[in-house]
Design an enzyme around this catalytic site. Structure first.
Site, short mmCIF file in Angstrom:
data_model
loop_
_atom_site.label_atom_id
_atom_site.label_comp_id
_atom_site.label_asym_id
_atom_site.label_seq_id
_atom_site.Cartn_x
_atom_site.Cartn_y
_atom_site.Cartn_z
N ARG A 104 32.13 35.28 -14.00
CA ARG A 104 31.94 36.71 -14.20
C ARG A 104 32.90 37.47 -13.29
O ARG A 104 33.56 36.88 -12.43
CB ARG A 104 30.50 37.13 -13.84
CG ARG A 104 29.43 36.21 -14.38
CD ARG A 104 28.73 35.43 -13.23
NE ARG A 104 27.79 34.43 -13.75
CZ ARG A 104 26.56 34.70 -14.13
NH1 ARG A 104 26.13 35.93 -14.06
NH2 ARG A 104 25.79 33.76 -14.59
N ASP B 241 23.36 36.91 -19.27
CA ASP B 241 22.46 37.57 -18.31
C ASP B 241 21.98 38.94 -18.76
O ASP B 241 22.03 39.91 -18.03
CB ASP B 241 23.15 37.69 -16.94
CG ASP B 241 23.21 36.34 -16.24
OD1 ASP B 241 22.51 35.42 -16.70
OD2 ASP B 241 23.93 36.20 -15.26
N ASP C 170 28.06 41.15 -11.74
CA ASP C 170 27.58 39.76 -11.81
C ASP C 170 27.10 39.40 -13.21
O ASP C 170 26.89 38.22 -13.50
CB ASP C 170 26.44 39.53 -10.80
CG ASP C 170 26.92 38.79 -9.57
OD1 ASP C 170 28.11 38.43 -9.53
OD2 ASP C 170 26.11 38.57 -8.66
N ARG D 48 20.44 27.97 -21.38
CA ARG D 48 21.45 28.89 -21.93
C ARG D 48 22.81 28.22 -21.91
O ARG D 48 23.21 27.64 -20.90
CB ARG D 48 21.49 30.18 -21.11
CG ARG D 48 20.18 30.95 -21.14
CD ARG D 48 20.29 32.24 -20.36
NE ARG D 48 20.55 32.01 -18.96
CZ ARG D 48 20.82 32.98 -18.09
NH1 ARG D 48 20.92 34.22 -18.50
NH2 ARG D 48 21.01 32.71 -16.82
#
Length: 340
Positions: free
Chosen positions: A24, A104, A94, A17
């Site tokens: 974050r 995510d 997160d 990714r």
């Protein structure tokens, strides 16, 4: 948690990714909670320098400006999510990027039937991260960010961040309405537009109309046919919607609203087709690709990738695969979790 004692060999993959940044809200939270304030300052300064070039690094209020940028961009991002029926699935701090990019998203999902309470993650028993909760969760996370950077702020600056956070809902609502006006082919603003959108969504909810294709169908039908209630079964989502008892009144409201903005039907349709995706990654499409991939046939994976690079245009191979038709009944049985 769903393991039943019978192991099964499954195909796996290594996924790379890429993102501009992986910082974050949680990246700052952990430093504030552990009292590492100097490191917190260094990190925020680094993030500002490398990712927020519009902020003057020498400005005494740079942390307030940083917070304003994140609040503004987060509100805009979630408005975009809502506009295409996207549910992230696990919107904790997160998983919330400081650059307001999508990272995510494990058990994500797109709405089929419009259901505000849609929860893509089957292990989210409380529905904390449902589609309709995303705007409030965004504000909750931004409050956590405010707490995380508070050691870097003066008392006056803390008050300023309070004022910034209060603007979140205003920014979100403005962005949301800007997009939904375009989704309905509206290029001007009127005070009653919010009511027009709200009634449409309520009808969609009560009839179980498909979120994506309802907007597409409204953009495909001519105003002349809509006014005559001449809605063919090919426009299957709109055909479902017209069964609602409010549909006639809403339709007349919509036709009057379009007439007042004095644009051609062709202009309306072009704007709607540019705004409303025809194809989304529905769970049943992903499952077909997975089933074939388990048999070493990756053709469906490649096809979905090709189609979703241009989701706004009608594509023959997508139509042949029924990607714009009503989802098959078996798709309702599909469940997704964090381990999916």
């Amino acid at each position: 948690m769903f393991y039943d004692g019978h192991p099964q060999i499954e195909r796996a993959a290594v996924v790379l990714r890429l993102a501009k940044s992986w910082f974050r809200i949680g990246s700052l939270e952990i430093l504030e909670k552990s009292g590492e304030i100097e490191l917190l300052k260094q990190l925020v300064d680094f993030i500002i320098k490398h990712h927020f070039p519009s902020i003057n690094e020498g400005d005494v209020d740079k942390y307030v400006d940083f917070y304003w940028n994140v609040v503004n961009q987060t509100a805009s991002l979630i408005a975009l999510w809502q506009s295409v029926g996207f549910a992230h699935g696990v919107c904790n701090t997160d998983n919330f990027s400081l650059l307001s990019i999508i990272i995510d998203y494990g058990p994500f999902g797109f709405l089929d039937e419009y259901n505000p309470g849609f929860v893509p993650n089957t292990s989210d028993d409380e529905g904390r991260y449902s589609y309709e909760n995303q705007p409030d969760i965004g504000k909750f996370n931004l409050k956590k960010l405010q707490t995380a950077i508070s050691p870097l702020l003066t008392e006056k600056q803390k008050q300023s961040t309070d004022d910034v956070l209060k603007q979140y809902s205003v920014i979100y609502k403005t962005k949301f309405m800007d997009i939904f006006r375009r989704k309905l082919g509206l290029i001007t603003e009127e005070s009653d537009d919010e009511n027009l959108v709200a009634i449409l969504l309520k009808m969609m909810e009560e009839t179980g109309s498909d979120f994506t294709m309802t907007f597409c169908n409204i953009g495909e039908i001519s105003l002349n046919n809509l006014s005559k209630n001449n809605i063919s079964k090919n426009l299957w989502a709109l055909f479902t919607l017209k069964k609602h008892k409010w549909f006639k009144d809403w339709k007349n409201m919509y036709l009057d609203r379009i007439k007042r903005q004095n644009t051609s039907d062709r202009q309306r349709q072009i704007l709607m087709k540019q705004t409303n995706p025809r194809y989304i990654l529905r769970n049943w499409m992903a499952q077909l690709a997975i089933t074939k991939a388990e048999k070493n046939d990756f053709s469906e994976v490649r096809k979905i990738l090709r189609i979703l690079t241009d989701p706004f245009s009608i594509q023959k191979e997508a139509e042949d695969s029924h990607y714009a038709l009503k989802p098959p009944s078996w798709s309702k049985q599909l469940k997704v979790s964090c381990s999916s």
